[in-house]
Design a protein around this motif. Structure first.
Motif, PDB file in Angstrom:
ATOM      1  N   LEU A 126      10.053   5.930   2.344  1.00  0.00           N
ATOM      2  CA  LEU A 126      10.800   5.859   3.593  1.00  0.00           C
ATOM      3  C   LEU A 126      10.012   5.169   4.712  1.00  0.00           C
ATOM      4  N   LEU A 127       8.716   5.013   4.532  1.00  0.00           N
ATOM      5  CA  LEU A 127       7.905   4.298   5.523  1.00  0.00           C
ATOM      6  C   LEU A 127       8.150   2.788   5.511  1.00  0.00           C
ATOM      7  N   ILE A 161       0.843  -1.199   0.000  1.00  0.00           N
ATOM      8  CA  ILE A 161       0.000   0.000   0.000  1.00  0.00           C
ATOM      9  C   ILE A 161       0.878   1.249   0.000  1.00  0.00           C
ATOM     10  N   VAL A 162       1.921   1.231   0.822  1.00  0.00           N
ATOM     11  CA  VAL A 162       2.834   2.374   0.894  1.00  0.00           C
ATOM     12  C   VAL A 162       3.565   2.561  -0.441  1.00  0.00           C
ATOM     13  N   ILE A 163       3.993   1.463  -1.065  1.00  0.00           N
ATOM     14  CA  ILE A 163       4.678   1.551  -2.360  1.00  0.00           C
ATOM     15  C   ILE A 163       3.738   2.120  -3.419  1.00  0.00           C
ATOM     16  N   ILE A 164       2.520   1.599  -3.489  1.00  0.00           N
ATOM     17  CA  ILE A 164       1.553   2.091  -4.479  1.00  0.00           C
ATOM     18  C   ILE A 164       1.224   3.557  -4.219  1.00  0.00           C
ATOM     19  N   ALA A 165       1.058   3.929  -2.954  1.00  0.00           N
ATOM     20  CA  ALA A 165       0.798   5.339  -2.622  1.00  0.00           C
ATOM     21  C   ALA A 165       1.969   6.211  -3.052  1.00  0.00           C
ATOM     22  N   GLY A 166       3.179   5.716  -2.842  1.00  0.00           N
ATOM     23  CA  GLY A 166       4.359   6.470  -3.265  1.00  0.00           C
ATOM     24  C   GLY A 166       4.409   6.649  -4.772  1.00  0.00           C
ATOM     25  N   ILE A 192       7.795  -0.131   8.648  1.00  0.00           N
ATOM     26  CA  ILE A 192       6.920  -1.308   8.667  1.00  0.00           C
ATOM     27  C   ILE A 192       7.720  -2.520   9.130  1.00  0.00           C
ATOM     28  N   ASP A 193       8.932  -2.651   8.599  1.00  0.00           N
ATOM     29  CA  ASP A 193       9.806  -3.761   9.001  1.00  0.00           C
ATOM     30  C   ASP A 193      10.143  -3.700  10.489  1.00  0.00           C
ATOM     31  N   LEU A 194      10.481  -2.524  10.967  1.00  0.00           N
ATOM     32  CA  LEU A 194      10.798  -2.367  12.389  1.00  0.00           C
ATOM     33  C   LEU A 194       9.597  -2.707  13.264  1.00  0.00           C
TER      34      LEU A 194
END
Length: 175
Positions: A37-38, A14-19, A42-44
């Motif tokens: 950069l988010l 979702i973050v990639i598509i939003a970016g 997410i991983d952390l």
């Protein structure tokens, strides 16, 4: 735990598509960088949830091991996954022709070697996380992590053999 891995994977895309949407459709380049950069956050968050779950007394399962693999793979392959998504977004939604060439011969072998190096990086990151979690949580409840780590090591070895096969039997140009 598996629901958190799925949630992290969904959040990642979702973050990639939003970016990508904000970069190419809205022309908000700085906002798109913030979205990209988010992904490490997410991983952390997934690492934190894994550690919290194990510290609260859960016995390590395959899902806990998969969360560690997910993080290693996400960090090592993140840039290439974003580049792949970027290329696909431009091709599918902006109708730009793909600039990606089919690799053959030594170029393909070198590409596969670079991808194997990323796998080694993912494995190294995952190994450090496995060791860190086992050290932090205690080894009595983490036997499943050791099993997952061994299987991943075997997969890494198989990947190395496949990688070497491209040098021994180079992919030929098809007409």
């Amino acid at each position: 735990m598996i629901k958190w891995i799925i949630a992290a994977e969904v959040a990642f895309w979702i973050v990639i598509i939003a970016g990508l949407f904000s970069r190419y459709v809205l022309k908000w380049n700085k906002v798109s960088i913030l979205f990209f950069l988010l992904t490490p956050l997410i991983d952390l968050g997934l690492v934190a949830l894994t550690v919290i779950d194990l510290r609260n007394g859960a016995t390590a399962t395959t899902a806990h091991g998969l969360s560690v693999i997910y993080i290693g793979v996400s960090i090592a392959y993140g840039k290439t996954m974003i580049a792949w998504a970027d290329e696909k977004f431009q091709s599918w939604f902006l109708k730009k022709p793909s600039s990606k060439k089919t690799l053959t011969g030594m170029a393909k072998a070198i590409h596969e070697l670079k991808m194997w190096a990323r796998h080694v990086t993912a494995f190294s990151i995952g190994s450090l996380l496995f060791w860190g979690i086992i050290t932090f949580v205690g080894s009595q409840a983490t036997e499943a992590l050791n099993g997952i780590w061994r299987v991943w090591g075997l997969v890494l070895l198989i990947d190395a053999i496949i990688c070497l096969s491209y040098f021994i039997f180079p992919k030929k140009v098809t007409s």
